[in-house]
Design an enzyme around this catalytic site. Structure first.
Site, short mmCIF file in Angstrom:
data_model
loop_
_atom_site.label_atom_id
_atom_site.label_comp_id
_atom_site.label_asym_id
_atom_site.label_seq_id
_atom_site.Cartn_x
_atom_site.Cartn_y
_atom_site.Cartn_z
N CYS A 70 -1.63 34.25 9.18
CA CYS A 70 -1.51 35.03 10.41
C CYS A 70 -1.01 34.17 11.54
CB CYS A 70 -2.87 35.62 10.76
SG CYS A 70 -2.90 37.37 10.44
N GLU A 85 0.82 -1.22 0.00
CA GLU A 85 0.00 0.00 0.00
C GLU A 85 0.85 1.27 0.00
OE1 GLU A 85 -2.23 -0.66 3.59
OE2 GLU A 85 -3.75 -1.85 2.56
N GLY A 145 2.06 5.04 -0.71
CA GLY A 145 1.41 6.33 -0.93
C GLY A 145 2.47 7.37 -1.25
N ARG A 146 3.20 7.76 -0.19
CA ARG A 146 4.23 8.79 -0.34
C ARG A 146 5.26 8.44 -1.41
NH1 ARG A 146 5.78 11.87 4.25
NH2 ARG A 146 4.77 10.20 5.44
#
Lengths: 419, 419
Positions: free
Chosen positions: B347, B276, B278-279
């Site tokens: 901010c 699996e 992803g990255r």
């Protein structure tokens, strides 16, 4: 624990009630997770500011929770808006806030943002860098403040300290004077300065130290530029209680301390004051209701209570190590006998909202209420794991009104390429 | 530095080019911030997985970047999807991924999510808690894996360690056996187990240690339950390089090491494998282009380069202390002579993307390219300060295609109450 919740919070028949509505009824009608804002608590906080400083221009710092409905409620109390982007400006305008009650911030405003500020006839644009002076003049900005960094280290999380030298915000004193001069040369009216002490302040010291410093800076302005600030925008900064045992000044204490000190240290007639509260207006007014799913003993030391939200609706624990407490809303008078880690449903071990929450024995289907989640939660929320962001409702006298619609999965797919 | 960028990255006439397109042309046509994905880099990573483990079921862990377009590209390479929520499942289905190539995770699945998994005829639901067994059976789930936590401490950020005891994910071994038994009793077919080592792994040790442990666990399953796992889902975990000097195993090295060790330690015929990633599929394929605004000397030590995005499009520095580097895309062959802190426009003082970025002298209007931003950036992005999230484009052979539309301020206002 109830003191962390909105003012109208009570326990009736063993159940948490807010604004006259049972938590279970709110969850059933609006689904979970659900952010519930108590109108009374919001208005009381707003009125406390107006009462403590009736002559000040009070602005809601809407980054805490951008909401047209809440802006309208605050506008009716005389509040304006502190905005820092085109998007925030649009929220304020949509709520009918007039330009004269809008102050436009930002450490890196785009040309579009400066032009929009000028078009909205904003009370002030706050200049945050030397080279912004020319940009602002070119965009048609006519009135501005200069943001100065006094170099005071507030006792708060480093990510939200803002007044220290080396901050990305504002200008060290020498550069601030230079910006004042440059702006006046460029034909921009500069009636004063802005400075911001920090965020989530739980004491008065940093604020008072800032005011002391400001008196000296004003004198320096007069001597070096022959210019005196007649407007001082002190930003926001007042913190709220997130957990029991924590103490925070009241709005009245906080504002009175600043005003008294300003009167004592300002060289001459006290300036017009602008205040920009955010968290202290909406923080305590909001709470989040979650439905409990899995309860799991993960080790001898840790049992998890998993909720149907998490870091996507409240990333403050991940961003700031923020602490929260929780109440079992449907058995609010049961004794807290166990310690649980309350985790979210996201694919990430760090998605833990509360470590060591004291709760009664907790089961699937229970309703968990987390107080003090009205500020910097949804406004910083994400769609991590393609999780839609929750709805927000405003409650009062037994009535609930949806002020922010729940996202849907279709909302998330709307931005995908169609082919 | 270029080695951190996608494979097609080059410098031509002093400018960064990706997929045959100049950074300046991409920024001009699509605006900034802009996430640019290189199709070639993505496909090469996908093919490396397929080649290293041709018999494994390879699933894209789409939480890294949920994108229908990218799912379609990966599906054409034989990939399925690892999903963990209703929303992620919907992304996979929208991309045409068949149920037999979908595995459904989640530490706290809702009844709705379990029913949707059953309806989609997902290959497996991964059971993550004892009391989920009954929930899954009631929802009509017919095939499942059980997630077990081996208790191995991977050398990675604590928020993304997942295999240690006390993790919110999975079940310690005793409870995992109990869940297998309970699920079989409930009529759910349980062919195997899932376990996940961690995320952003830059070495092989944790993976190998997990496999070693797994061999023993399989033997224990056979002896205690008369049941042998024939499917092993190893999750993802392979890291990528974010900064120069960092090293990461290649896909081929990582997968080969796991396969070899599995063959060596598994008691019997090696199981069917599920991976699996992803990255390691999308991370390096993506880069982000920002436009430089304010450049400000904040102290003797710090000069800020402010960009037109920040923690809303990439919160990894705030969440994980993640480090990045940057290239001045419009003067990519100029010598880096200065050190800047690259900050966003939000901010918040902590909105700093890179501390100490080495760059040529940088000016307003420059274009900054940050490599290795394809994973866990937009997918974890927010609308903080009412800032719309950026667009994403896919580039190849001089053509760019929008795969995710830029949000607008109107998108943000759409959820507000109308009155």
């Amino acid at each position: 624990m109830l003191s962390l919740f909105p003012e109208t919070a009570a326990v009736e028949d063993g159940e948490l009630v807010v604004g006259g509505l049972r938590a279970s009824a709110l969850a059933e009608e609006h689904g979970t997770p659900l952010v519930v804002y108590c109108e009374q608590t919001l208005l009381d906080a707003a009125r406390a500011y107006r009462q403590a400083a009736p002559n000040a221009l009070a602005l809601y710092s809407l980054k805490a929770f951008p909401s047209v409905a809440i802006l309208r409620l605050l506008a009716a109390e005389g509040f304006g808006a502190d905005v820092s982007t085109l998007g925030e400006l649009e929220f304020a305008l949509r709520a009918g806030i007039p330009g004269e009650r809008i102050v436009v911030h930002g450490n890196n405003k785009s040309g579009e943002e400066l032009r929009a500020a000028a078009e909205a006839d904003a009370r002030f644009v706050v200049l945050d860098a030397l080279d912004e002076v020319g940009q602002a003049a070119a965009a048609g900005v006519e009135r501005a403040l200069v943001r100065v960094t006094p170099g005071i280290e507030a006792d708060t999380h480093q990510a939200i300290r803002t007044a220290h030298h080396g901050s990305k915000f504002g200008l060290p004193p020498d550069q601030a004077l230079e910006a004042v001069q440059a702006a006046r040369t460029a034909g921009i009216d500069i009636p004063g300065v802005h400075l911001h002490i920090g965020s989530q302040l739980l004491g008065l010291d940093a604020g008072l130290e800032t005011i002391d410093w400001l008196g000296g800076f004003a004198t320096r302005c007069r001597k070096e530029l022959g210019w005196e600030p007649t407007v001082v925008d002190l930003g926001g900064g007042l913190g709220i209680r997130y957990v029991e045992g924590e103490r925070a000044p009241t709005v009245a204490e906080f504002v009175a301390a600043l005003l008294t000190r300003l009167e004592a240290t300002w060289p001459g007639r006290p300036p017009e004051l602008i205040l920009e509260p955010g968290r202290s207006l909406v923080g305590r007014a909001g709470l989040t209701l979650y439905r409990v799913g899995v309860v799991k003993r993960a080790s001898d030391a840790v049992t998890y209570v998993a909720i149907d939200g998490g870091m996507s609706d409240n990333p403050r624990p991940q961003l700031y190590g923020a602490r929260y407490e929780a109440l079992l809303a449907n058995r609010a008078d049961s004794e807290a006998i166990a310690s649980y880690d309350v985790c979210g449903k996201h694919c990430e071990s760090g998605d833990v909202l509360i470590e060591g929450a004291r709760l009664p024995e907790t089961r699937r289907g229970d309703l968990l209420a987390v107080p003090a989640t009205g500020a910097y939660t949804l406004s910083m929320g994400s769609n991590y794991n393609a999780v839609p962001r929750p709805a927000a409702v405003l409650v009062r006298d037994g009535m609930a009104r949806v002020i922010r619609r729940r996202e849907t999965v279709d909302d998330l797919l709307r931005h995908e390429a169609s082919s």
